[in-house]
Design an enzyme around this catalytic site. Structure first.
Site, PDB file in Angstrom:
ATOM      1  N   ARG A 121      -5.530   5.885  -4.556  1.00  0.00           N
ATOM      2  CA  ARG A 121      -4.432   4.936  -4.738  1.00  0.00           C
ATOM      3  C   ARG A 121      -3.424   5.512  -5.739  1.00  0.00           C
ATOM      4  O   ARG A 121      -3.804   6.197  -6.705  1.00  0.00           O
ATOM      5  CB  ARG A 121      -5.031   3.649  -5.298  1.00  0.00           C
ATOM      6  CG  ARG A 121      -4.043   2.511  -5.538  1.00  0.00           C
ATOM      7  CD  ARG A 121      -3.578   1.897  -4.279  1.00  0.00           C
ATOM      8  NE  ARG A 121      -3.042   0.559  -4.489  1.00  0.00           N
ATOM      9  CZ  ARG A 121      -2.297  -0.075  -3.591  1.00  0.00           C
ATOM     10  NH1 ARG A 121      -2.007   0.499  -2.435  1.00  0.00           N
ATOM     11  NH2 ARG A 121      -1.862  -1.293  -3.819  1.00  0.00           N
ATOM     12  N   THR A 398       1.334   0.800   6.293  1.00  0.00           N
ATOM     13  CA  THR A 398      -0.031   1.259   6.153  1.00  0.00           C
ATOM     14  C   THR A 398      -0.578   1.676   7.509  1.00  0.00           C
ATOM     15  O   THR A 398      -0.168   1.178   8.541  1.00  0.00           O
ATOM     16  CB  THR A 398      -0.854   0.080   5.603  1.00  0.00           C
ATOM     17  OG1 THR A 398      -0.212  -0.353   4.424  1.00  0.00           O
ATOM     18  CG2 THR A 398      -2.282   0.446   5.342  1.00  0.00           C
TER      19      THR A 398
END
Ligand code: DON
Length: 587
Positions: A121, A398
């Site tokens: 992340r 995404t």
């Protein structure tokens, strides 16, 4: 098409049908050995998965699926194929495939060892502050966390994919990058979805000369279906990684281009931030559901925690008996979802910075307590629900793709630049888009992010912290063996999308193509409404409304690319028809 290679893109239904027919014929003799777990290819099913024995790849873009399959043909394993697909998607699907963003990869080896998660992340730059998205009066400044250079977190994808390869792969980083470099340098024929995406994103991308130059023709128009689109700057950026490894991105020319871009536009990411970026190996969240083991992403994603929490609550209800998408099933699911999202708003954040009561939130006892608060007949207004009291603190567009190889190794990967095309900002001279993941932090406690998600203190901006995510790469095991690999994009809806595929398989006995295709629902506590896709009957909606639910029709939610593994080792791929470029292919 190679012999033995079955594939179907969601777009090409005609070809899919003829393949399904040949698969059905070829497998008729196998029908009696097909194991029970919803994956059977039986006459009478409306949707059929792709099947194969050697390896299966399901991604949101056919070209990425193809290059990953080629890795299998050359003897590579699931991690080799997944990393190759990850880099290829960064070229063929710039709206979400990326090297300028971050994500999570779950890996469950076929040897039965404990699954591990690679957290790549993005991180807040060192100069980030809790109030950076507020004005002097403390009001959140519209779009500052979305469409400015401040929106970008320090990218993690290159380091994360490289770490996965280093820990579990058999090919080198430059081998994994080679197909992506070729696709960027020589170009590829764009599908309609590519053109439509760029036409829709013109306002956002058109503000930045480097984005215009990278993604549009010289006259400013979008590349049309059937035309060849090349990305020479991106090819050179990828080549620097192939030549120098991870430091070919986090140091040297690419790092200088990123830091220069930031310096010119009041962004925060520095050479130091880039050099310091490290992915983290984490233990996935683990729970059980009706005898299956569920492994999914731990913080800084909220995904795994709340999938397990909702499943724990629903385990106490006869979901199979209620029937798929019946009013009773949707009611109980929505009530459980509300409770979980309320807890998310208070407790979830980066466990490197805040304590998250993970064990409490995922415990059967807490779920039982929450279950008691659900009225079987009546919707509970969101305003009556507050985050609960799990057991005490403990220390703590995404895109998704799933890959399984012939050794039973499974990879479930979700990565993103947040919005479609992220911040819209292309790093000048480097040819890739920067994420706008900083919007996943709470710009101010209580103020919703782009997905309407409320966050609290636990998810405030802090230097070096990872913003809370909903990404939920998930692997389900039965008796220690991998049986289902799944995950989805969709912002706040990722959790509920992934949850429903798990339930469709376990509760409703669907094969994987059916499980990913049927209509989905979503509730996230606030706003207080059940969102439904097309295909939920008006009678069902009426019953839900009579119970006090507000029901809102939504466009398609999520794009789940999944694989199931039969007891005999047969691989079943299910690509989500909600994306016209989705594909599952087997080898
Ligand atoms: O990490 C998250 O939860 C979001 N940034 C994911 C964004 C997303 O799924 C957008 N795609 N549909």
């Amino acid at each position: 098409m190679d012999r033995g290679l079955y594939h179907r893109t969601a777009k090409n239904f005609a070809r899919g049908r003829s393949e399904r027919l040949s698969i059905a014929v070829a497998l008729t003799f196998l029908i009696f050995t097909v194991p029970a777990f919803g994956q059977a290819i039986l006459e009478g099913e409306r949707f059929h998965p792709v099947t194969a024995q050697q390896g299966m790849v399901a991604t949101s873009h056919t070209l990425a699926t193809e290059v990953a399959l080629e890795v299998f043909r050359n003897g590579g394993n699931a991690v080799d194929a997944a990393v190759t697909a990850g880099f290829a998607l960064a070229v063929t699907q710039p709206r979400s495939g990326n090297i300028g963003g971050g994500g999570f990869m779950l890996i469950a080896r076929g040897d039965g060892s404990e699954p591990e998660a690679i957290d790549y992340r993005e991180k807040a730059p060192a100069a980030a502050t809790a109030t950076m998205f507020q004005d002097e009066a403390g009001n959140v400044v519209k779009d500052r966390s979305r469409f400015t250079h401040l929106a970008a977190g320090v990218p993690g994808t290159v380091a994360g994919l490289a770490l996965a390869l280093e820990r579990h792969g058999t090919i080198s980083l430059d081998q994994a990058l080679a197909p992506a470099i070729k696709l960027a340098r020589e170009g590829f024929i764009v599908p309609r979805r590519f053109t439509e995406g760029l036409e829709q994103a013109r306002d956002r991308l058109g503000r930045w000369p480097a984005s215009l130059k990278t993604f549009y023709k010289e006259d400013g128009s979008a590349w049309q279906p059937g035309e060849r689109f090349r990305q020479p700057e991106l090819a050179a950026t990828l080549q620097r990684i192939a030549d120098n490894g991870v430091s070919g991105f986090y140091q040297g020319k690419t790092a200088e281009l990123i830091a220069g871009e930031m310096a010119r536009h009041d962004g925060l990411i520095t050479l130091e931030d880039l050099k310091n970026y490290q992915p983290v190996v984490r233990t996935p969240v683990h729970g059980t559901y009706r005898g299956y083991d569920i492994y999914s992403m731990s913080p800084p994603s909220s995904g795994g925690t709340h999938i397990v929490q909702i499943l724990n609550i629903l385990e106490g209800f006869p979901m199979a008996e209620f029937g798929h998408n019946s009013a009773a099933a949707i009611h109980h699911m929505a009530e459980a979802m509300k409770l979980a999202y309320a807890d998310r708003s208070k407790y979830l954040g980066d466990t490197d910075y805040v304590e998250v009561p993970l064990q409490g939130l995922t415990s059967k006892g807490y779920a039982e307590e929450l279950r008691k608060s659900i009225d079987p007949q009546k919707a509970r207004p969101a305003s009556d629900i507050n985050p609960g009291q799990p057991a005490p603190w403990e220390s703590p567009e995404t895109t998704h793709f799933s890959v399984v190889d012939k050794w039973g190794n499974a990879v479930s990967n979700t990565y993103t630049i947040n919005f479609s095309y992220g911040s819209g900002i292309t790093v000048e001279g480097a040819g890739f888009l920067l994420n706008n993941e900083m919007d996943d932090f709470s710009a101010k406690p209580g103020v919703p992010n782009a997905y309407g998600l409320i966050g609290g203190e636990a998810n405030k901006v802090e230097p070096g912290k990872r913003m809370l995510s909903s990404m939920s790469p998930t692997i389900v095991k039965k008796n220690g063996k991998n049986v289902l690999v799944t995950g989805s994009p969709g912002g706040s809806r990722i959790i509920t999308t992934t949850l429903q595929v798990i339930m469709n398989v376990i509760d409703h006995g669907m094969n994987i193509q059916t499980a990913v295709s049927v209509p989905r629902i979503h509730h996230q506590w606030l706003p207080d409404e059940i969102r439904i896709e097309q295909g939920i009957s008006p009678d069902t909606i009426r019953l839900l409304e009579q119970q006090g639910h507000k029901v809102v029709r939504n466009s398609a939610m999520g794009a789940i690319q999944s694989i199931m593994i039969g007891e005999d080792g047969t691989l079943y791929g299910g690509a989500d028809p909600r994306r016209s470029t989705s594909s599952a292919m087997g080898y």
